[in-house]
Design an enzyme around this catalytic site. Sequence first.
Site, PDB file in Angstrom:
ATOM      1  N   GLU A 235      36.606  37.155  38.376  1.00 34.43           N
ATOM      2  CA  GLU A 235      35.189  36.919  38.135  1.00 34.43           C
ATOM      3  C   GLU A 235      34.858  36.795  36.655  1.00 34.43           C
ATOM      4  O   GLU A 235      33.694  36.885  36.262  1.00 34.43           O
ATOM      5  CB  GLU A 235      34.362  38.043  38.764  1.00 34.43           C
ATOM      6  CG  GLU A 235      34.520  39.413  38.104  1.00 34.43           C
ATOM      7  CD  GLU A 235      35.679  40.227  38.686  1.00 34.43           C
ATOM      8  OE1 GLU A 235      35.675  41.452  38.528  1.00 34.43           O
ATOM      9  OE2 GLU A 235      36.589  39.613  39.300  1.00 34.43           O
TER      10      GLU A 235
ATOM     11  N   ASN B  66      32.133  41.787  47.213  1.00 33.02           N
ATOM     12  CA  ASN B  66      33.196  41.435  48.165  1.00 33.02           C
ATOM     13  C   ASN B  66      33.277  42.419  49.316  1.00 33.02           C
ATOM     14  O   ASN B  66      33.416  42.037  50.487  1.00 33.02           O
ATOM     15  CB  ASN B  66      34.547  41.368  47.443  1.00 33.02           C
ATOM     16  CG  ASN B  66      34.759  40.042  46.730  1.00 33.02           C
ATOM     17  OD1 ASN B  66      34.200  39.023  47.117  1.00 33.02           O
ATOM     18  ND2 ASN B  66      35.554  40.060  45.677  1.00 33.02           N
TER      19      ASN B  66
END
Length: 370
Positions: free
Chosen positions: A278, A243
């Site tokens: 995740e 990210n």
Amino acid sequence: MLLDILNPSPLPPDAERRLRDKHETLMALLASAVAPMLGALVILFVVWDYFVDPTRVAWTLPVRIAFVALSALGYRPGVLPLGASARCIYIHWMFSAAIILSDFLLTDGFRYGLVGVVAGVFFVSLITQTTRGFLLAVSAPFALFVACAAVDRPLPELANDIVFYLLAMAIAFVLMAMIRYLRRSEALLEEELMRQATHDSLTGLLNRGRLNELAAREMALARRHGRPLAVLMLDIDRFKLVNDTYGHDVGDMVIRRLADACREQMRTVDHVGRFGGEEFVCILPETDQSAALACAERLRQVMERQRVESARGEVRFTVSIGVALYDSAHGDWDALLKDADTALYRAKQSGRNRVMLADDCLPVCAEADR
């Protein structure tokens, strides 16, 4: 739009089944609660017979009573070996026969009673939702009407009566199609609302709440029948770095790629969902230790080969997987999930991109295929 109404697209299997079950429940209520009242009304129309031809009431009353009595066989389940919709069609046949034969016995009965004869066609719009069912429901009364009217009516009037009857059937069919279209649209809306309530919006996999429900059910089955059950917990390695380096949009692409790979690798009986962030969970019914480890290792290798294209270059990612096997020591789903989570944590601590079994928390690499 008209084609969609007359020839609707098939629903998903579960939605089709729920719609069919709902219709059968409604028809069972119609057969048991409404049909007896309609039967009484069919008999009471003997008063109309009296005003049309008082000399023939002695003939029409027994006919009406006999066919209404026969219709009573369809009021309750179990008497006839038919489903609720089929019982309603049978009842419609009996009522139609009572009306048509009564009009046939009366002098000029069809001249005065044709509207009453064809009115019953419109009930078919409610009791069946398929073209085949509609044709089945209207064919027998129509054939009986044509046979009786051919004896009783002059040819020009017979032709006029048949056209009138066919027109009523056409209108009833369109009405049936519209009712079916509205019901199927409602079913699709319910299906979409259910999907949104039970699936993750980003990946399309099951969400945490639905996973918990399915896990409780699978654990109950495993406990009752003594069958194996395994749970995999997956986590993307160093996802925060993905990210931070490539952006959250690329991170979402990685999550979706992982979800697609999981979906492709799982069996139809398995349950796969996004547990949060995740983290993903796979519930594997009828799966022992060797099969669970083989599945986990296969998933790990598949993820290792994934590539996600981004503006800043190709993104590769790996996953760590914790495996837990259900046994009698697990009192509930939370206990089993905690073991899988602990194994996942050990896999992370042991270097990532590996599979860890909860029983011994040692990294494993199973080669056997499930």
